[in-house]
Design a protein around this motif. Structure first.
Motif, PDB file in Angstrom:
ATOM      1  N   SER A 195      -3.835 -16.610  20.272  1.00 18.55           N
ATOM      2  CA  SER A 195      -3.770 -15.266  19.711  1.00 18.55           C
ATOM      3  C   SER A 195      -2.894 -15.316  18.460  1.00 18.55           C
ATOM      4  CB  SER A 195      -3.172 -14.312  20.744  1.00 18.55           C
ATOM      5  OG  SER A 195      -3.021 -13.027  20.212  1.00 18.55           O
ATOM      6  N   LEU A 196      -3.408 -14.771  17.358  1.00 17.95           N
ATOM      7  CA  LEU A 196      -2.666 -14.781  16.095  1.00 17.95           C
ATOM      8  C   LEU A 196      -1.972 -13.450  15.902  1.00 17.95           C
ATOM      9  CD1 LEU A 196      -5.375 -16.476  13.849  1.00 17.95           C
ATOM     10  CD2 LEU A 196      -3.489 -17.548  15.074  1.00 17.95           C
ATOM     11  N   LYS A 197      -0.645 -13.469  15.986  1.00 20.07           N
ATOM     12  CA  LYS A 197       0.149 -12.252  15.803  1.00 20.07           C
ATOM     13  C   LYS A 197       0.441 -12.028  14.325  1.00 20.07           C
ATOM     14  CE  LYS A 197       4.302 -10.048  17.610  1.00 20.07           C
ATOM     15  NZ  LYS A 197       5.476 -10.244  18.454  1.00 20.07           N
ATOM     16  N   GLU A 198       0.833 -13.087  13.623  1.00 19.11           N
ATOM     17  CA  GLU A 198       1.100 -13.042  12.189  1.00 19.11           C
ATOM     18  C   GLU A 198       0.584 -14.341  11.573  1.00 19.11           C
ATOM     19  OE1 GLU A 198       5.280 -10.768  11.586  1.00 19.11           O
ATOM     20  OE2 GLU A 198       5.401 -12.775  12.436  1.00 19.11           O
ATOM     21  N   GLY A 199       0.035 -14.246  10.386  1.00 20.33           N
ATOM     22  CA  GLY A 199      -0.409 -15.433   9.669  1.00 20.33           C
ATOM     23  C   GLY A 199      -1.702 -16.009  10.218  1.00 20.33           C
ATOM     24  N   SER A 245       2.860 -16.751  15.593  1.00 21.72           N
ATOM     25  CA  SER A 245       3.283 -15.852  14.523  1.00 21.72           C
ATOM     26  C   SER A 245       3.845 -16.725  13.409  1.00 21.72           C
ATOM     27  CB  SER A 245       4.312 -14.837  15.033  1.00 21.72           C
ATOM     28  OG  SER A 245       5.431 -15.493  15.555  1.00 21.72           O
ATOM     29  N   ASN A 246       4.456 -16.130  12.423  1.00 28.57           N
ATOM     30  CA  ASN A 246       4.934 -16.912  11.287  1.00 28.57           C
ATOM     31  C   ASN A 246       5.920 -17.981  11.721  1.00 28.57           C
ATOM     32  OD1 ASN A 246       3.312 -15.693   9.420  1.00 28.57           O
ATOM     33  ND2 ASN A 246       4.809 -14.138   8.869  1.00 28.57           N
ATOM     34  N   TRP A 247       5.474 -19.212  11.700  1.00 31.63           N
ATOM     35  CA  TRP A 247       6.239 -20.430  11.905  1.00 31.63           C
ATOM     36  C   TRP A 247       6.832 -20.591  13.297  1.00 31.63           C
ATOM     37  CZ3 TRP A 247       7.825 -17.334   7.537  1.00 31.63           C
ATOM     38  CH2 TRP A 247       6.976 -17.524   6.457  1.00 31.63           C
ATOM     39  N   GLN A 248       6.204 -19.958  14.304  1.00 30.58           N
ATOM     40  CA  GLN A 248       6.668 -20.174  15.672  1.00 30.58           C
ATOM     41  C   GLN A 248       5.593 -19.758  16.669  1.00 30.58           C
ATOM     42  OE1 GLN A 248      10.161 -17.812  16.185  1.00 30.58           O
ATOM     43  NE2 GLN A 248       9.079 -15.877  16.249  1.00 30.58           N
ATOM     44  N   PHE A 249       5.694 -20.325  17.853  1.00 31.38           N
ATOM     45  CA  PHE A 249       4.870 -19.916  18.986  1.00 31.38           C
ATOM     46  C   PHE A 249       5.720 -19.001  19.852  1.00 31.38           C
ATOM     47  CE2 PHE A 249       3.027 -24.133  17.943  1.00 31.38           C
ATOM     48  CZ  PHE A 249       1.752 -23.697  17.606  1.00 31.38           C
ATOM     49  N   ASP A 250       5.104 -18.245  20.731  1.00 29.80           N
ATOM     50  CA  ASP A 250       5.861 -17.313  21.570  1.00 29.80           C
ATOM     51  C   ASP A 250       6.738 -18.022  22.597  1.00 29.80           C
ATOM     52  OD1 ASP A 250       3.487 -18.069  22.908  1.00 29.80           O
ATOM     53  OD2 ASP A 250       3.503 -16.271  24.143  1.00 29.80           O
ATOM     54  N   GLN A 282      -4.576 -19.068  33.301  1.00 24.22           N
ATOM     55  CA  GLN A 282      -4.739 -18.822  31.876  1.00 24.22           C
ATOM     56  C   GLN A 282      -3.510 -19.328  31.139  1.00 24.22           C
ATOM     57  OE1 GLN A 282      -6.024 -15.051  30.551  1.00 24.22           O
ATOM     58  NE2 GLN A 282      -7.665 -14.890  32.032  1.00 24.22           N
ATOM     59  N   LEU A 283      -3.762 -19.908  29.984  1.00 29.53           N
ATOM     60  CA  LEU A 283      -2.699 -20.345  29.093  1.00 29.53           C
ATOM     61  C   LEU A 283      -2.925 -19.626  27.781  1.00 29.53           C
ATOM     62  CD1 LEU A 283      -0.368 -22.132  28.109  1.00 29.53           C
ATOM     63  CD2 LEU A 283      -2.050 -23.928  27.660  1.00 29.53           C
ATOM     64  N   ALA A 331       6.288 -27.123   9.518  1.00 24.55           N
ATOM     65  CA  ALA A 331       6.718 -28.371  10.171  1.00 24.55           C
ATOM     66  C   ALA A 331       7.481 -28.114  11.473  1.00 24.55           C
ATOM     67  CB  ALA A 331       7.579 -29.183   9.217  1.00 24.55           C
ATOM     68  N   LYS A 332       8.089 -26.951  11.628  1.00 23.10           N
ATOM     69  CA  LYS A 332       8.857 -26.625  12.839  1.00 23.10           C
ATOM     70  C   LYS A 332       7.999 -25.941  13.903  1.00 23.10           C
ATOM     71  CE  LYS A 332      12.048 -24.627  10.209  1.00 23.10           C
ATOM     72  NZ  LYS A 332      13.156 -23.722   9.930  1.00 23.10           N
ATOM     73  N   MET A 333       6.733 -25.724  13.611  1.00 19.12           N
ATOM     74  CA  MET A 333       5.868 -24.967  14.524  1.00 19.12           C
ATOM     75  C   MET A 333       5.302 -25.904  15.593  1.00 19.12           C
ATOM     76  SD  MET A 333       3.187 -22.131  13.340  1.00 19.12           S
ATOM     77  CE  MET A 333       2.408 -21.104  14.530  1.00 19.12           C
ATOM     78  N   LYS A 334       6.141 -26.174  16.607  1.00 21.29           N
ATOM     79  CA  LYS A 334       5.794 -27.104  17.677  1.00 21.29           C
ATOM     80  C   LYS A 334       6.250 -26.540  19.019  1.00 21.29           C
ATOM     81  CE  LYS A 334       6.092 -31.015  14.633  1.00 21.29           C
ATOM     82  NZ  LYS A 334       6.280 -32.389  14.461  1.00 21.29           N
TER      83      LYS A 334
END
Length: 127
Positions: free
Chosen positions: A71-75, A49-54, A43-44, A118-121
């Motif tokens: 999974s959407l934690k925020e936003g 969340s807001n502007w970032q991945f875990d 599983q992947l 733009a930084k959400m990578k």
């Protein structure tokens, strides 16, 4: 005479009830087996969340069935794995995939989600 008719009807109703009970148990057991087979493999899970991945890097093994889920934690976000034709969002949060080609792939949010979009990578490494 009426007692015998009621007795036979009672036995038939009991047998019918037991048949329905065992059929339901068998159906539930088949559903559990099918779910276990679907969950077999890796599983992947990507949590946004807001502007970032875990994570900034995710790793999976090539050739194995993989359940990719968002999974959407925020936003509100949508993720795309570039080069693999995988796009997940609120409406389609998971997909069953088998990664065939080892390599490094870019993972990014493709739904404008605010000032840090733009930084959400992140990177996905298929070994």
């Amino acid at each position: 005479m009426q007692k015998w008719i009621f007795f036979v009807l009672f036995i038939l109703a009991g047998a019918l009830g037991l048949g329905v009970l065992f059929q339901d148990i068998s159906g539930r057991q088949q559903a559990r087996e099918a779910e276990a087979a679907a969950n077999k493999g890796q599983q992947l899970k990507i949590v946004a969340s807001n502007w970032q991945f875990d994570n900034t890097n995710y790793t999976v093994k090539a050739g194995e069935p993989t359940k990719v889920s968002l999974s959407l934690k925020e936003g509100v976000h949508a993720v795309e794995i570039k080069g693999l034709d995988i796009k997940l969002d609120k409406e389609n949060p998971s997909k069953q995939v088998t990664f065939d080609k080892p390599g490094t792939y870019d993972l990014e949010c493709v739904l404008p989600c605010g000032e840090g979009h733009a930084k959400m990578k992140a990177k996905l490494v298929v070994q």
